[in-house]
Design an enzyme around this catalytic site. Sequence first.
Site, PDB file in Angstrom:
ATOM      1  N   GLU A  53      52.094  41.303  36.609  1.00 25.68           N
ATOM      2  CA  GLU A  53      51.715  42.675  36.250  1.00 25.68           C
ATOM      3  C   GLU A  53      50.790  42.691  35.045  1.00 25.68           C
ATOM      4  O   GLU A  53      50.492  41.642  34.455  1.00 25.68           O
ATOM      5  CB  GLU A  53      52.997  43.499  36.002  1.00 25.68           C
ATOM      6  CG  GLU A  53      53.843  43.588  37.264  1.00 25.68           C
ATOM      7  CD  GLU A  53      55.072  44.463  37.134  1.00 25.68           C
ATOM      8  OE1 GLU A  53      55.420  44.860  36.007  1.00 25.68           O
ATOM      9  OE2 GLU A  53      55.684  44.743  38.176  1.00 25.68           O
ATOM     10  N   CYS A  62      50.693  41.183  43.725  1.00 27.06           N
ATOM     11  CA  CYS A  62      51.986  40.863  44.350  1.00 27.06           C
ATOM     12  C   CYS A  62      52.163  39.344  44.487  1.00 27.06           C
ATOM     13  O   CYS A  62      51.181  38.587  44.534  1.00 27.06           O
ATOM     14  CB  CYS A  62      52.049  41.464  45.744  1.00 27.06           C
ATOM     15  SG  CYS A  62      52.066  43.255  45.796  1.00 27.06           S
ATOM     16  N   GLU A  64      53.117  37.714  47.140  1.00 27.38           N
ATOM     17  CA  GLU A  64      52.613  37.199  48.415  1.00 27.38           C
ATOM     18  C   GLU A  64      51.133  36.855  48.322  1.00 27.38           C
ATOM     19  O   GLU A  64      50.667  35.828  48.808  1.00 27.38           O
ATOM     20  CB  GLU A  64      52.806  38.240  49.536  1.00 27.38           C
ATOM     21  CG  GLU A  64      54.243  38.598  49.815  1.00 27.38           C
ATOM     22  CD  GLU A  64      54.753  39.783  49.005  1.00 27.38           C
ATOM     23  OE1 GLU A  64      54.399  39.885  47.800  1.00 27.38           O
ATOM     24  OE2 GLU A  64      55.512  40.585  49.560  1.00 27.38           O
ATOM     25  N   CYS A 100      54.440  44.564  50.866  1.00 24.80           N
ATOM     26  CA  CYS A 100      53.729  45.849  50.866  1.00 24.80           C
ATOM     27  C   CYS A 100      52.615  45.814  51.922  1.00 24.80           C
ATOM     28  O   CYS A 100      52.271  44.751  52.456  1.00 24.80           O
ATOM     29  CB  CYS A 100      53.148  46.148  49.481  1.00 24.80           C
ATOM     30  SG  CYS A 100      51.636  45.236  49.098  1.00 24.80           S
TER      31      CYS A 100
HETATM   32  N1  THU Z   1      55.461  43.518  44.628  1.00 24.14           N
HETATM   33  C1  THU Z   1      55.298  42.276  45.159  1.00 24.14           C
HETATM   34  O1  THU Z   1      55.158  41.282  44.450  1.00 24.14           O
HETATM   35  N2  THU Z   1      55.276  42.181  46.514  1.00 24.14           N
HETATM   36  C2  THU Z   1      55.389  43.241  47.363  1.00 24.14           C
HETATM   37  O2  THU Z   1      55.207  43.074  48.557  1.00 24.14           O
HETATM   38  C3  THU Z   1      55.772  44.552  46.841  1.00 24.14           C
HETATM   39  C4  THU Z   1      55.620  44.741  45.383  1.00 24.14           C
HETATM   40  C5  THU Z   1      55.442  43.643  43.167  1.00 24.14           C
HETATM   41  C6  THU Z   1      54.261  44.374  42.621  1.00 24.14           C
HETATM   42  C7  THU Z   1      54.780  44.905  41.306  1.00 24.14           C
HETATM   43  O3  THU Z   1      54.624  43.893  40.325  1.00 24.14           O
HETATM   44  C8  THU Z   1      56.259  45.096  41.558  1.00 24.14           C
HETATM   45  O4  THU Z   1      56.567  44.365  42.720  1.00 24.14           O
HETATM   46  C9  THU Z   1      56.660  46.537  41.759  1.00 24.14           C
HETATM   47  O5  THU Z   1      55.873  47.141  42.713  1.00 24.14           O
END
Ligand code: THU
Length: 147
Positions: A53, A62, A64, A100
């Site tokens: 982040e 993310c 992935e 996501c």
């Molecule tokens: N996040 C992921 O790493 N992968 C996903 O598929 C969904 C969301 C992360 C992004 C962000 O840092 C946190 O989860 C909250 O959305």
Amino acid sequence: MNPTINISEIPAEELIKSAMEARKKAYAPYSGYRVGAAVLTNELRIYTGCNVENAAYSPGICAERTALYKAVSEGWRKFRAIAVVGGSEEDTLETFAFPCGVCRQVMREFANPEDFLVIVAKNTADYKVYLLSQLLPESFGPENLSR
Ligand code: THU
């Protein structure tokens, strides 16, 4: 009819363990939602990633996509499977973390949706397996642009 999912050739537990290990590196001071992912290339190499982040929010990425882009940047462009673990919990995960929509589309770029497996896990003994085509039906991909 349910599609055929063949998990037997995929080292699911190793992928989940790798994703759990990667989750320990998650940098998620704003959401507190920590995710780890491990992707398996066609050549059976494993690349891992975590979410990263940022104080400005939108530059965050993310887990992935971190894993996929690490592999692609090393020259691997075809993938068989990905394992994903995530949640706000410190250790024992109580829910499955589904990728996501953006990450599903990035998987679609580098995988056959009828063949690529998405493994969402709480731990090595508790996981669910989907075909990418189930999570991203009627998808748009590179072939749609090829001439
Ligand atoms: N996040 C992921 O790493 N992968 C996903 O598929 C969904 C969301 C992360 C992004 C962000 O840092 C946190 O989860 C909250 O959305």
